[in-house]
Design a protein around this motif. Structure first.
Motif, PDB file in Angstrom:
ATOM      1  N   TYR A  97      39.538 -21.952  -2.332  1.00  0.00           N
ATOM      2  CA  TYR A  97      40.728 -21.786  -1.499  1.00  0.00           C
ATOM      3  C   TYR A  97      41.923 -22.481  -2.149  1.00  0.00           C
ATOM      4  O   TYR A  97      43.022 -21.942  -2.215  1.00  0.00           O
ATOM      5  CB  TYR A  97      40.500 -22.355  -0.093  1.00  0.00           C
ATOM      6  N   GLY A  98      41.684 -23.711  -2.615  1.00  0.00           N
ATOM      7  CA  GLY A  98      42.764 -24.460  -3.258  1.00  0.00           C
ATOM      8  C   GLY A  98      43.244 -23.764  -4.514  1.00  0.00           C
ATOM      9  O   GLY A  98      44.443 -23.683  -4.785  1.00  0.00           O
ATOM     10  N   PHE A  99      42.288 -23.237  -5.275  1.00  0.00           N
ATOM     11  CA  PHE A  99      42.634 -22.551  -6.515  1.00  0.00           C
ATOM     12  C   PHE A  99      43.533 -21.353  -6.238  1.00  0.00           C
ATOM     13  O   PHE A  99      44.627 -21.232  -6.800  1.00  0.00           O
ATOM     14  CB  PHE A  99      41.354 -22.085  -7.237  1.00  0.00           C
ATOM     15  N   TRP A 100      43.095 -20.483  -5.335  1.00  0.00           N
ATOM     16  CA  TRP A 100      43.898 -19.292  -5.079  1.00  0.00           C
ATOM     17  C   TRP A 100      45.180 -19.627  -4.335  1.00  0.00           C
ATOM     18  O   TRP A 100      46.202 -18.964  -4.508  1.00  0.00           O
ATOM     19  CB  TRP A 100      43.071 -18.223  -4.358  1.00  0.00           C
ATOM     20  N   GLY A 101      45.137 -20.694  -3.545  1.00  0.00           N
ATOM     21  CA  GLY A 101      46.358 -21.172  -2.893  1.00  0.00           C
ATOM     22  C   GLY A 101      47.399 -21.543  -3.934  1.00  0.00           C
ATOM     23  O   GLY A 101      48.570 -21.158  -3.840  1.00  0.00           O
ATOM     24  N   LEU A 102      46.956 -22.264  -4.948  1.00  0.00           N
ATOM     25  CA  LEU A 102      47.876 -22.670  -6.021  1.00  0.00           C
ATOM     26  C   LEU A 102      48.393 -21.454  -6.791  1.00  0.00           C
ATOM     27  O   LEU A 102      49.563 -21.398  -7.177  1.00  0.00           O
ATOM     28  CB  LEU A 102      47.186 -23.626  -6.990  1.00  0.00           C
ATOM     29  N   VAL A 103      47.503 -20.487  -7.004  1.00  0.00           N
ATOM     30  CA  VAL A 103      47.931 -19.277  -7.723  1.00  0.00           C
ATOM     31  C   VAL A 103      48.999 -18.537  -6.912  1.00  0.00           C
ATOM     32  O   VAL A 103      50.036 -18.140  -7.448  1.00  0.00           O
ATOM     33  CB  VAL A 103      46.725 -18.353  -8.014  1.00  0.00           C
ATOM     34  N   ILE A 135      48.853 -21.175   4.504  1.00  0.00           N
ATOM     35  CA  ILE A 135      47.451 -20.908   4.176  1.00  0.00           C
ATOM     36  C   ILE A 135      46.519 -21.482   5.246  1.00  0.00           C
ATOM     37  O   ILE A 135      45.574 -20.824   5.675  1.00  0.00           O
ATOM     38  CB  ILE A 135      47.116 -21.458   2.774  1.00  0.00           C
ATOM     39  N   ASN A 136      46.822 -22.697   5.709  1.00  0.00           N
ATOM     40  CA  ASN A 136      46.002 -23.256   6.781  1.00  0.00           C
ATOM     41  C   ASN A 136      46.132 -22.446   8.064  1.00  0.00           C
ATOM     42  O   ASN A 136      45.185 -22.346   8.838  1.00  0.00           O
ATOM     43  CB  ASN A 136      46.373 -24.716   7.034  1.00  0.00           C
ATOM     44  N   GLY A 137      47.309 -21.865   8.273  1.00  0.00           N
ATOM     45  CA  GLY A 137      47.501 -21.004   9.439  1.00  0.00           C
ATOM     46  C   GLY A 137      46.596 -19.792   9.389  1.00  0.00           C
ATOM     47  O   GLY A 137      46.002 -19.395  10.392  1.00  0.00           O
ATOM     48  N   VAL A 138      46.471 -19.222   8.176  1.00  0.00           N
ATOM     49  CA  VAL A 138      45.607 -18.052   8.013  1.00  0.00           C
ATOM     50  C   VAL A 138      44.142 -18.466   8.139  1.00  0.00           C
ATOM     51  O   VAL A 138      43.356 -17.845   8.857  1.00  0.00           O
ATOM     52  CB  VAL A 138      45.852 -17.375   6.640  1.00  0.00           C
ATOM     53  N   LEU A 139      43.782 -19.556   7.440  1.00  0.00           N
ATOM     54  CA  LEU A 139      42.377 -19.978   7.423  1.00  0.00           C
ATOM     55  C   LEU A 139      41.918 -20.491   8.786  1.00  0.00           C
ATOM     56  O   LEU A 139      40.717 -20.478   9.085  1.00  0.00           O
ATOM     57  CB  LEU A 139      42.156 -21.058   6.355  1.00  0.00           C
ATOM     58  N   ALA A 140      42.872 -20.940   9.616  1.00  0.00           N
ATOM     59  CA  ALA A 140      42.512 -21.435  10.951  1.00  0.00           C
ATOM     60  C   ALA A 140      41.807 -20.338  11.742  1.00  0.00           C
ATOM     61  O   ALA A 140      40.942 -20.616  12.572  1.00  0.00           O
ATOM     62  CB  ALA A 140      43.758 -21.909  11.698  1.00  0.00           C
ATOM     63  N   GLY A 141      42.162 -19.088  11.456  1.00  0.00           N
ATOM     64  CA  GLY A 141      41.508 -17.955  12.107  1.00  0.00           C
ATOM     65  C   GLY A 141      40.009 -17.910  11.809  1.00  0.00           C
ATOM     66  O   GLY A 141      39.232 -17.331  12.559  1.00  0.00           O
ATOM     67  N   PHE A 142      39.598 -18.522  10.682  1.00  0.00           N
ATOM     68  CA  PHE A 142      38.188 -18.553  10.314  1.00  0.00           C
ATOM     69  C   PHE A 142      37.583 -19.935  10.555  1.00  0.00           C
ATOM     70  O   PHE A 142      36.475 -20.227  10.112  1.00  0.00           O
ATOM     71  CB  PHE A 142      38.012 -18.173   8.833  1.00  0.00           C
ATOM     72  N   GLY A 143      38.361 -20.783  11.196  1.00  0.00           N
ATOM     73  CA  GLY A 143      37.865 -22.102  11.550  1.00  0.00           C
ATOM     74  C   GLY A 143      37.748 -23.083  10.397  1.00  0.00           C
ATOM     75  O   GLY A 143      37.032 -24.065  10.482  1.00  0.00           O
ATOM     76  N   VAL A 144      38.431 -22.819   9.270  1.00  0.00           N
ATOM     77  CA  VAL A 144      38.386 -23.764   8.148  1.00  0.00           C
ATOM     78  C   VAL A 144      39.806 -24.083   7.698  1.00  0.00           C
ATOM     79  O   VAL A 144      40.773 -23.548   8.237  1.00  0.00           O
ATOM     80  CB  VAL A 144      37.588 -23.184   6.948  1.00  0.00           C
ATOM     81  N   ASP A 145      39.963 -24.956   6.706  1.00  0.00           N
ATOM     82  CA  ASP A 145      41.284 -25.159   6.111  1.00  0.00           C
ATOM     83  C   ASP A 145      41.170 -25.155   4.589  1.00  0.00           C
ATOM     84  O   ASP A 145      40.085 -24.951   4.029  1.00  0.00           O
ATOM     85  CB  ASP A 145      41.964 -26.416   6.656  1.00  0.00           C
ATOM     86  N   ILE A 146      42.289 -25.404   3.926  1.00  0.00           N
ATOM     87  CA  ILE A 146      42.345 -25.201   2.473  1.00  0.00           C
ATOM     88  C   ILE A 146      41.452 -26.171   1.707  1.00  0.00           C
ATOM     89  O   ILE A 146      41.064 -25.915   0.566  1.00  0.00           O
ATOM     90  CB  ILE A 146      43.800 -25.267   1.985  1.00  0.00           C
ATOM     91  N   THR A 147      41.104 -27.293   2.324  1.00  0.00           N
ATOM     92  CA  THR A 147      40.274 -28.266   1.617  1.00  0.00           C
ATOM     93  C   THR A 147      38.785 -27.970   1.790  1.00  0.00           C
ATOM     94  O   THR A 147      37.932 -28.722   1.334  1.00  0.00           O
ATOM     95  CB  THR A 147      40.547 -29.699   2.128  1.00  0.00           C
ATOM     96  N   TYR A 148      38.463 -26.859   2.451  1.00  0.00           N
ATOM     97  CA  TYR A 148      37.068 -26.538   2.735  1.00  0.00           C
ATOM     98  C   TYR A 148      36.300 -26.183   1.461  1.00  0.00           C
ATOM     99  O   TYR A 148      35.156 -26.558   1.264  1.00  0.00           O
ATOM    100  CB  TYR A 148      37.023 -25.384   3.738  1.00  0.00           C
ATOM    101  N   LYS A 149      36.963 -25.450   0.567  1.00  0.00           N
ATOM    102  CA  LYS A 149      36.312 -24.975  -0.647  1.00  0.00           C
ATOM    103  C   LYS A 149      37.307 -25.039  -1.786  1.00  0.00           C
ATOM    104  O   LYS A 149      38.490 -24.772  -1.594  1.00  0.00           O
ATOM    105  CB  LYS A 149      35.936 -23.503  -0.462  1.00  0.00           C
TER     106      LYS A 149
END
Lengths: 280, 295
Positions: free
Chosen positions: A141-147, A124-138
């Motif tokens: 993100y964590g919610f859907w990551g867990l899902v 997930i951080n690999g994907v979000l890195a493309g947008f310059g953020v990580d999973i702890t940004y919002k």
């Protein structure tokens, strides 16, 4: 036989019972008592009645975690079961290589929660890195990551239960429906789905309890970040116990409430699936 | 021809009955292949990254190793040493094997005794075992850590005893369910021949219990190998198991995580499970599902 047997009690039952007492019975009783005490170690416990239970709600951590857990559980139950059921339908069509697919879909279920959490943390951080953020940004993100993680872990498992359910449907039923002119969709909704309802109940409750009690995955994926917004109940209890001195009693009180909710779910499940397993 | 194959017939034959829908099936196969690829993808990414240098992982995990970023076996050789992974791996193996052996042996004995004795005391104990299955770990984690430390079980051998106690609920429940279905006449015959309960149990009952014992062993092995919180609380960081070592490597080193070594650790944690799974697949799927449906 019974008289003769009783002198073997120490050999047959005592080892298990002693371990069970040390690991479960005594800690459970102590835990129940300590939830009514103020303490920093077990030795200095002081009875304070329901003070801990009142303090749970002195901040919004617990209610936030409860709400997050409920939302997460509801979404997971729906997604996991729909995907698992569709996969099971596909894999009972007699396609070549069914066993290989079954093996692959089931595999993630065997990987431990901590490892699962870090695998998805990386992805997930690999994907979000493309947008310059990580999973702890919002928190979203964590919610859907867990899902996503939970789906990846549980779909294969529920799929196997659905496959067993689907294979138990007598083929004559479906064939008779087709002969009577039913369409594929009618056969699915009027025969197949009603016939696998017992599997649906089992899978719903399995997803429910597993999602509700999730801890390792939560810890490894987000550890509650940002700002405890993605803490589920189990993690919140853990943090209350070990994160703040003087709050141990509150942690234990939260644990008792957590236990009561889980026990209530188990009780409802037992009522719905019949008591056939409960006969001693 | 169609009705004859109902129960024993393999799913393969069923589609033939419906009169070939090869076109529809081709789409289904394509869909399944895509989904299977999606399922394997995360594991594959971890595996590939375990061969990349540590600065080429975070933030760009989807890049394949290139000549510059390829680290060979470096992560496996040097990367995992710093986190004591070989020791943690051995410890996990020891604790898992020891606990599973203890659980299978002792809970089989207990389950059999409880069913055959059927005394009020045994019924009460059995109720407690089944009750323990619905209690979440968080309810007892703090006090259990206290009790276990107090009586000196907070070491890699003592934890086996803790796992015996904590795993007893589900194991006794599953085994007792099976014992109830074993005809008593067999044991009676052994008794008439002069066997005492110990001989009867190990000579007659244990071999019959084998299939359920295998299920119980698999369920407990998966649980204990992957368990994080219990060994973390009881053994702490001094005697790390593999999941604990992974968590510590990540959380203990803010900002300076050796991502290469970390990927190698993840692979080492997954690999034994996958090998175990591919060997005993049939038993594992059946076992895990049996545990779920009953528990």
């Amino acid at each position: 036989m019974n008289k003769n047997l009783s002198k073997y009690f120490p050999l047959f039952v005592l080892p298990t019972l002693a371990a069970f007492a040390a690991a479960f019975i005594v800690p459970f009783a102590m835990g129940l008592y300590l939830s009514f005490c103020k303490f920093t170690t077990v030795g200095n416990a002081e009875f304070t009645g329901f003070a801990n239970y009142a303090r749970i709600f002195s901040n919004s951590d617990f209610t936030n975690a409860l709400w997050f857990t409920v939302k997460f559980t509801a979404v997971s139950i729906i997604t996991v079961n729909i995907f698992a059921f569709c996969l099971a339908l596909l894999l009972t069509k007699g396609i070549k290589g069914t066993n290989v697919f079954r093996t692959i879909f089931f595999m993630p279920n065997l990987i431990g929660g901590i490892v699962l959490g870090y695998i998805w943390n990386l992805i997930i951080n690999g994907v979000l890195a493309g947008f310059g953020v990580d999973i702890t940004y919002k928190a979203e993100y964590g919610f859907w990551g867990l899902v996503i993680l939970t789906n990846w872990q549980m779909i294969g498992y529920m799929m196997v239960i659905y496959i067993a359910g689907l294979q138990n449907i007598p083929k004559e039923l479906i064939q008779a429906a087709y002969i009577d002119g039913a369409t594929g969709r009618q056969a699915l909704f009027k025969i197949t789905i009603p016939m696998v309802m017992p599997s649906v109940t089992i899978c719903t409750f399995l997803t429910l309890t597993n999602a509700f009690k999730l801890f390792d995955q939560n810890l490894a994926l987000t550890a509650g970040a940002p700002a405890r917004q993605t803490s589920m109940l189990a993690l919140d209890i853990y943090n209350t116990f070990y994160g703040r001195v003087g709050w141990q009693g509150v942690g234990q009180a939260k644990a008792v409430i957590f236990f009561l909710i889980v026990a209530l779910i188990a009780f409802i499940q037992l009522r719905l699936t019949g008591q056939r397993e409960e006969r001693a | 021809m169609d009705i004859a194959i109902t129960n024993g017939g393999s799913p393969k034959k069923e589609t033939k009955n419906k009169g070939g829908k090869p076109f529809k099936n081709a789409w289904a196969v394509l869909l399944l292949i895509i989904l299977a690829a999606l399922f394997i993808f995360p594991i594959l990414v971890v595996f590939l990254n375990s061969f990349k240098t540590k600065f080429s992982i975070m933030g760009r995990p989807f890049e394949l190793p290139t000549a510059e970023t390829f680290a060979g076996l470096d992560n496996y050789i040097t990367g995992i040493k710093s986190a004591d992974i070989p020791a943690a791996f051995g410890r996990s193996l020891f604790i898992t094997a020891g606990s599973v052996a203890a659980l299978v042996l002792f809970t089989s004995m207990t389950a059999w005794y409880i069913v055959r004795s059927n005394s009020p005391l045994c019924k009460g104990i059995y109720s407690l075992f089944t009750f323990s299955m619905i209690v979440p770990f968080q309810m007892v984690m703090y006090t259990m850590t206290y009790v276990v430390t107090k009586i000196g079980l907070n070491n890699p051998i003592g934890i086996i005893f803790v796992y015996l106690g904590f795993g007893a609920g589900l194991s006794v429940f599953m085994l007792a369910g099976f014992v109830k279905s074993v005809p008593y006449e067999l044991e009676e015959a052994a008794q008439i021949d002069g066997c005492n309960p110990v001989q009867t149990f190990f000579g007659i009952v244990m071999p019959i219990l084998r299939p359920t014992a295998v299920t119980v062993a698999i369920l407990n092995a998966m649980w204990i190998w992957n368990d994080y919180l219990l060994p973390y609380l009881i053994l702490g960081t001094g005697n790390k198991t593999l999941p604990v070592a992974i968590q510590i490597a990540m959380q203990g080193a803010y900002g300076s995580v050796n991502w290469g070594g970390f990927m190698a650790m993840l692979v080492l944690a997954i690999l034994p499970i996958i090998i175990f799974y591919l060997i005993g697949q049939k038993y594992i799927i059946e076992g895990v599902i049996a545990g779920a449906v009953k528990g």
